[in-house]
Design a protein around this motif. Structure first.
Motif, PDB file in Angstrom:
ATOM      1  N   THR B 126       0.837  -1.207   0.000  1.00  0.00           N
ATOM      2  CA  THR B 126       0.000   0.000   0.000  1.00  0.00           C
ATOM      3  C   THR B 126       0.872   1.257   0.000  1.00  0.00           C
ATOM      4  N   ARG B 127       2.113   1.140   0.517  1.00  0.00           N
ATOM      5  CA  ARG B 127       2.998   2.310   0.527  1.00  0.00           C
ATOM      6  C   ARG B 127       3.982   2.241  -0.633  1.00  0.00           C
ATOM      7  N   LYS B 128       4.569   1.063  -0.796  1.00  0.00           N
ATOM      8  CA  LYS B 128       5.533   0.870  -1.877  1.00  0.00           C
ATOM      9  C   LYS B 128       4.961  -0.230  -2.764  1.00  0.00           C
ATOM     10  N   LYS B 129       4.486   0.161  -3.929  1.00  0.00           N
ATOM     11  CA  LYS B 129       3.777  -0.789  -4.785  1.00  0.00           C
ATOM     12  C   LYS B 129       4.643  -1.997  -5.119  1.00  0.00           C
ATOM     13  N   GLY B 130       4.028  -3.177  -5.033  1.00  0.00           N
ATOM     14  CA  GLY B 130       4.758  -4.380  -5.414  1.00  0.00           C
ATOM     15  C   GLY B 130       5.561  -5.013  -4.303  1.00  0.00           C
ATOM     16  N   SER B 131       5.544  -4.420  -3.094  1.00  0.00           N
ATOM     17  CA  SER B 131       6.314  -5.000  -1.981  1.00  0.00           C
ATOM     18  C   SER B 131       5.902  -6.426  -1.705  1.00  0.00           C
ATOM     19  N   ASP B 132       4.593  -6.666  -1.745  1.00  0.00           N
ATOM     20  CA  ASP B 132       4.115  -8.000  -1.382  1.00  0.00           C
ATOM     21  C   ASP B 132       4.682  -9.065  -2.323  1.00  0.00           C
ATOM     22  N   MET B 133       4.687  -8.772  -3.624  1.00  0.00           N
ATOM     23  CA  MET B 133       5.217  -9.743  -4.589  1.00  0.00           C
ATOM     24  C   MET B 133       6.725  -9.880  -4.491  1.00  0.00           C
ATOM     25  N   GLU B 134       7.391  -8.777  -4.133  1.00  0.00           N
ATOM     26  CA  GLU B 134       8.843  -8.820  -3.966  1.00  0.00           C
ATOM     27  C   GLU B 134       9.210  -9.802  -2.858  1.00  0.00           C
ATOM     28  N   PHE B 135       8.539  -9.664  -1.725  1.00  0.00           N
ATOM     29  CA  PHE B 135       8.771 -10.556  -0.592  1.00  0.00           C
ATOM     30  C   PHE B 135       8.467 -11.996  -0.995  1.00  0.00           C
ATOM     31  N   LEU B 136       7.347 -12.170  -1.704  1.00  0.00           N
ATOM     32  CA  LEU B 136       6.916 -13.521  -2.044  1.00  0.00           C
ATOM     33  C   LEU B 136       7.894 -14.190  -2.999  1.00  0.00           C
ATOM     34  N   SER B 137       8.363 -13.460  -3.990  1.00  0.00           N
ATOM     35  CA  SER B 137       9.246 -14.111  -4.968  1.00  0.00           C
ATOM     36  C   SER B 137      10.579 -14.478  -4.326  1.00  0.00           C
ATOM     37  N   ILE B 138      11.068 -13.666  -3.393  1.00  0.00           N
ATOM     38  CA  ILE B 138      12.312 -14.018  -2.701  1.00  0.00           C
ATOM     39  C   ILE B 138      12.077 -15.225  -1.786  1.00  0.00           C
ATOM     40  N   ALA B 139      10.946 -15.211  -1.099  1.00  0.00           N
ATOM     41  CA  ALA B 139      10.638 -16.325  -0.195  1.00  0.00           C
ATOM     42  C   ALA B 139      10.590 -17.644  -0.955  1.00  0.00           C
ATOM     43  N   LEU B 140       9.991 -17.616  -2.148  1.00  0.00           N
ATOM     44  CA  LEU B 140       9.858 -18.850  -2.935  1.00  0.00           C
ATOM     45  C   LEU B 140      11.220 -19.347  -3.411  1.00  0.00           C
ATOM     46  N   LYS B 141      12.174 -18.452  -3.591  1.00  0.00           N
ATOM     47  CA  LYS B 141      13.523 -18.888  -3.982  1.00  0.00           C
ATOM     48  C   LYS B 141      14.298 -19.481  -2.821  1.00  0.00           C
ATOM     49  N   VAL B 142      14.061 -18.902  -1.649  1.00  0.00           N
ATOM     50  CA  VAL B 142      14.863 -19.271  -0.487  1.00  0.00           C
ATOM     51  C   VAL B 142      14.359 -20.548   0.197  1.00  0.00           C
ATOM     52  N   ALA B 143      13.051 -20.779   0.137  1.00  0.00           N
ATOM     53  CA  ALA B 143      12.464 -21.919   0.850  1.00  0.00           C
ATOM     54  C   ALA B 143      12.525 -23.186   0.019  1.00  0.00           C
ATOM     55  N   SER B 144      12.987 -24.290   0.643  1.00  0.00           N
ATOM     56  CA  SER B 144      12.964 -25.568  -0.070  1.00  0.00           C
ATOM     57  C   SER B 144      11.569 -26.165   0.045  1.00  0.00           C
ATOM     58  N   GLY B 145      10.840 -25.777   1.078  1.00  0.00           N
ATOM     59  CA  GLY B 145       9.484 -26.291   1.292  1.00  0.00           C
ATOM     60  C   GLY B 145       8.466 -25.202   1.034  1.00  0.00           C
ATOM     61  N   ALA B 146       7.634 -24.941   2.025  1.00  0.00           N
ATOM     62  CA  ALA B 146       6.503 -24.031   1.814  1.00  0.00           C
ATOM     63  C   ALA B 146       6.754 -22.626   2.320  1.00  0.00           C
ATOM     64  N   VAL B 147       5.972 -21.691   1.729  1.00  0.00           N
ATOM     65  CA  VAL B 147       5.948 -20.306   2.190  1.00  0.00           C
ATOM     66  C   VAL B 147       4.551 -20.038   2.725  1.00  0.00           C
ATOM     67  N   TYR B 148       4.446 -19.577   3.967  1.00  0.00           N
ATOM     68  CA  TYR B 148       3.147 -19.216   4.553  1.00  0.00           C
ATOM     69  C   TYR B 148       3.128 -17.706   4.689  1.00  0.00           C
ATOM     70  N   SER B 149       2.175 -17.082   3.982  1.00  0.00           N
ATOM     71  CA  SER B 149       2.224 -15.627   3.899  1.00  0.00           C
ATOM     72  C   SER B 149       0.828 -15.023   3.992  1.00  0.00           C
ATOM     73  N   LEU B 150       0.723 -13.836   4.574  1.00  0.00           N
ATOM     74  CA  LEU B 150      -0.562 -13.148   4.704  1.00  0.00           C
ATOM     75  C   LEU B 150      -0.653 -12.047   3.654  1.00  0.00           C
ATOM     76  N   HIS B 151      -1.779 -11.969   2.974  1.00  0.00           N
ATOM     77  CA  HIS B 151      -1.934 -10.963   1.918  1.00  0.00           C
ATOM     78  C   HIS B 151      -3.328 -10.357   1.941  1.00  0.00           C
ATOM     79  N   LYS B 152      -3.466  -9.255   1.220  1.00  0.00           N
ATOM     80  CA  LYS B 152      -4.767  -8.591   1.130  1.00  0.00           C
ATOM     81  C   LYS B 152      -5.728  -9.420   0.281  1.00  0.00           C
ATOM     82  N   THR B 153      -6.974  -9.485   0.748  1.00  0.00           N
ATOM     83  CA  THR B 153      -8.016 -10.246   0.053  1.00  0.00           C
ATOM     84  C   THR B 153      -8.130  -9.875  -1.420  1.00  0.00           C
ATOM     85  N   THR B 154      -8.058  -8.571  -1.719  1.00  0.00           N
ATOM     86  CA  THR B 154      -8.267  -8.117  -3.100  1.00  0.00           C
ATOM     87  C   THR B 154      -7.152  -8.592  -4.035  1.00  0.00           C
ATOM     88  N   THR B 155      -6.019  -9.022  -3.477  1.00  0.00           N
ATOM     89  CA  THR B 155      -4.900  -9.422  -4.337  1.00  0.00           C
ATOM     90  C   THR B 155      -4.815 -10.938  -4.504  1.00  0.00           C
TER      91      THR B 155
END
Lengths: 122, 178
Positions: B126-155
Motif C-alpha cells: 500500500t505504501r511501496k507498490k509491489g512489496s508484497d510480490m517482492e517478498f513472495l518471490s524471494i521467499a519462494l527462492k529461499v524456501a525448499s518447502g513451503a511459504v506461509y504468507s498473509l496478503h490482502k483479500t483483493t490481491t
C-alpha cells in the motif's frame, strides 16, 4: 548469530561474483547448550558448505571439526556431537562478516549482523 | 503446546511503540499468528525440527511462534533496527534462541533453498507498490518447502497467478480467508 546462519549468507554487493563464504571475525561469543537432534543434523548435512562451517568454527577457536566431511561420518555419535556444537551451540555476539571479494565489513552487534547495503552497492 | 497457550504467549509480546507507516509496520495479532503457525505445523509438518525464516519479522511474532512450536533454527529478517531490538528482547524474555539479521530483504544474499519454511506477514504494497510480490518471490527462492504468507483479500487471484507463473511455485493455495 549461529554458524548455521553464517553458512547461508553471502555478500550481495553489485558486481561481486563470489561473495561466499563471508569471513567471520569473532570478538565476543557465547556457548549455549541445546538438545542434539540427530535427524535434523543428518537432514541438514547435505546443505552445509563444510569448509565454510569449519573455517567459521576455527575463527571462534573451535577446531574440533575435520577439514572435510562426508555423509558416512554421520553414523558416529562423536562426529554428530561436534557438528551439533559448531552448527547450533556457538553464538557470535560481537564481530563482523567480511566480503571475500571486496573486503567490505558487515558488523555484528548483540548477535545481529548489519547487512544493509549502501546506495552505491545495490 | 496447545493453541490457546501459544496464542497467550504471543499476546504477551512487546509490539511497535511508534509504528513506521512507510514500512507498513503493524503487529501480527496473536489470534492469526497462532492459527497460521499451528496449521503450518499440524497440517503440513513445516515447523518442528525445521529451519524457518520470518521475512519482515518486525517484533518477531511469527518467528517466535515457530520457535515455540519446535523449529530447530529460526532466522528473523527486518530492515528496521528498532523492531529488531524489540524482537530480540521478546525472544530473550521467552528464553528462545532466534538469529536476527538487519537488512533489506531484496539485498540479502542467501544460498537458494537454504531454509525449509518461510513464514511472513509482508508489507501489502500500500505504501511501496509491489512489496508484497517482492517478498513472495524471494521467499519462494529461499524456501525448499513451503511459504506461509498473509496478503490482502483483493490481491488473492493476482498472487496465486504470479506465484505459479513467475516464481516457479509448484502450487498456490488459499488456506484461510479472514
Amino acid at each position: 548469530m549461529r554458524l548455521l546462519t553464517h553458512n547461508m549468507l553471502s555478500c550481495n554487493i553489485k558486481g561481486v561474483s563470489n561473495g561466499f563464504p563471508l569471513r567471520l571475525e569473532a570478538e565476543k561469543w557465547v556457548e549455549k547448550e541445546v538438545e542434539l537432534n540427530a535427524d535434523f543434523l543428518r537432514g541438514i548435512f547435505p546443505k552445509i558448505e563444510w569448509k565454510a562451517l569449519a573455517g567459521a568454527a576455527r575463527a571462534i577457536g573451535y577446531d574440533q571439526l575435520p577439514d572435510e566431511a562426508d555423509a558416512s561420518m554421520l553414523d558416529s555419535d562423536d562426529f554428530l556431537r561436534r557438528f551439533h556444537h559448531a552448527l547450533l551451540e556457538l553464538h557470535v555476539e560481537e564481530g563482523a562478516l567480511v566480503c571475500p571479494e571486496t573486503g567490505r565489513r558487515f558488523p555484528i552487534n548483540k548477535g545481529i549482523p548489519n547487512m544493509l547495503l549502501h546506495e552505491d552497492e545495490v | 503446546m496447545k493453541l490457546k497457550q501459544l496464542e497467550g504467549l504471543l499476546g504477551s509480546l512487546q509490539q511497535f511503540s511508534n509504528p513506521k507507516v512507510e514500512l507498513e509496520q503493524y503487529p501480527t495479532g496473536p489470534h492469526i499468528a497462532s492459527r497460521l503457525l499451528y496449521m503450518a505445523e499440524n497440517t503440513f509438518g513445516g515447523i518442528s525440527g525445521k529451519v524457518v525464516a520470518d521475512f519482515g519479522c518486525g517484533c518477531g511474532t511469527l518467528g517466535i511462534a515457530s520457535a515455540l512450536l519446535g523449529a530447530e533454527h529460526v532466522i528473523g529478517i527486518d530492515v528496521d533496527s528498532q523492531s529488531l531490538e524489540i524482537a530480540s528482547k521478546n525472544a530473550a524474555d521467552l528464553e528462545l534462541d532466534i538469529d536476527f539479521i538487519w537488512c533489506d530483504i531484496k539485498n540479502l544474499g542467501w544460498r537458494d533453498q537454504s531454509v525449509n519454511t518461510v513464514v511472513m506477514n509482508p508489507p501489502f504494497g500500500t505504501r511501496k507498490k509491489g512489496s508484497d510480490m517482492e517478498f513472495l518471490s524471494i521467499a519462494l527462492k529461499v524456501a525448499s518447502g513451503a511459504v506461509y504468507s498473509l496478503h490482502k483479500t483483493t490481491t488473492r487471484d493476482h498472487i496465486k497467478r504470479t506465484a505459479l507463473r513467475d516464481c516457479s511455485a509448484k502450487s498456490a493455495e488459499v488456506l484461510c480467508e479472514v
